[in-house]
Design an enzyme around this catalytic site. Structure first.
Site, short mmCIF file in Angstrom:
data_model
loop_
_atom_site.label_atom_id
_atom_site.label_comp_id
_atom_site.label_asym_id
_atom_site.label_seq_id
_atom_site.Cartn_x
_atom_site.Cartn_y
_atom_site.Cartn_z
N ASN A 107 82.99 -39.97 51.87
CA ASN A 107 83.85 -40.47 52.94
C ASN A 107 83.09 -40.93 54.18
O ASN A 107 83.69 -41.18 55.22
CB ASN A 107 84.87 -39.40 53.32
CG ASN A 107 85.59 -38.87 52.11
OD1 ASN A 107 85.38 -37.72 51.73
ND2 ASN A 107 86.39 -39.69 51.46
N VAL A 114 83.30 -43.34 59.23
CA VAL A 114 83.95 -42.16 58.67
C VAL A 114 85.33 -42.52 58.17
O VAL A 114 86.13 -43.12 58.89
CB VAL A 114 84.06 -41.04 59.74
CG1 VAL A 114 84.77 -39.82 59.19
CG2 VAL A 114 82.67 -40.67 60.27
N CYS A 115 85.62 -42.14 56.92
CA CYS A 115 86.94 -42.36 56.34
C CYS A 115 87.71 -41.05 56.40
O CYS A 115 87.50 -40.15 55.60
CB CYS A 115 86.80 -42.84 54.89
SG CYS A 115 88.39 -43.17 54.12
N LEU A 116 88.56 -40.95 57.40
CA LEU A 116 89.39 -39.77 57.59
C LEU A 116 90.77 -40.29 57.97
O LEU A 116 90.92 -41.00 58.96
CB LEU A 116 88.79 -38.89 58.70
CG LEU A 116 89.44 -37.56 59.01
CD1 LEU A 116 89.44 -36.65 57.79
CD2 LEU A 116 88.74 -36.88 60.17
N ASP A 147 89.36 -41.78 48.20
CA ASP A 147 89.43 -42.74 49.31
C ASP A 147 88.03 -42.91 49.89
O ASP A 147 87.77 -42.56 51.03
CB ASP A 147 90.40 -42.21 50.37
CG ASP A 147 90.75 -43.25 51.42
OD1 ASP A 147 90.49 -44.45 51.19
OD2 ASP A 147 91.28 -42.86 52.48
#
Length: 188
Positions: A107, A114-116, A147
């Site tokens: 992520n 950052v994939c959050l 994701d």
């Protein structure tokens, strides 16, 4: 009666003084200050203020550095630094969060993005700095291969946890995978 008037004047003077201390602070900076005041950090997180929200200089947005040191999971013994850059429309928009270390994580891409979900489509003004820090901690306890920003890391996690754990250990100590050299993030 006289005492009551004196108290009223004193209170008025206090209100005038307190409102004149920070007249130029935006709503975003006031909210961030409130978030900082109510913050309850776990022992695995350190926070440094780089640019204070108290600054009335709007040319410098408030910036924080968050250091996450997971005490369990794949990234145990790591020390991962993030910059949180708050704009003048916070909390309507989330802060920009960037990982300062090149790490092997599904992520987090090689540029530090950052994939959050709470920093994107699930963001709400009801969320605060505590929510963001909790989300960052959660990324290291439960990496999400569904994701990904780093597709290689996500693929390896899906193929086998043992192989993924070995790759994380290698890269945490500054190793390379697929000709990409990662930063040493092992805590001393």
């Amino acid at each position: 009666m006289l005492k009551l008037r004196q108290l009223q004047k004193k209170k008025q003077k206090e209100n005038e003084n307190s409102s004149s201390i920070q007249p130029n602070l935006s709503a975003a900076r006031i909210r961030l200050k409130r978030d900082l005041d109510s913050l309850d950090l776990p022992p695995t997180v350190t926070l440094n203020v780089i640019t204070s929200p108290d600054s009335a200089d709007r040319s410098q947005s408030p910036k924080l550095e968050v250091i996450v040191r997971p005490d369990e999971g794949y990234y145990n013994y790591g020390s991962i630094n993030f910059n949180l850059d708050f704009n003048e429309v916070y909390p309507i928009e989330p802060p920009k969060v960037v990982c300062l270390k090149k790490i092997f994580h599904p992520n987090i891409d090689l540029k530090g993005n950052v994939c959050l979900n709470i920093l994107r489509e699930d963001w709400s003004p009801a969320l605060d700095l505590q929510s963001i820090i909790t989300g960052l901690l959660f990324l290291f306890l439960e990496p999400n291969p569904n994701d990904p920003l780093n597709k290689d890391a996500a693929k390896l996690l899906c193929e086998g946890e043992k192989e993924f754990a070995e790759a994380v250990r290698l890269t945490m100590s500054g190793g390379s995978i697929e000709h990409v050299k990662y930063d040493n993030i092992v805590s001393p």
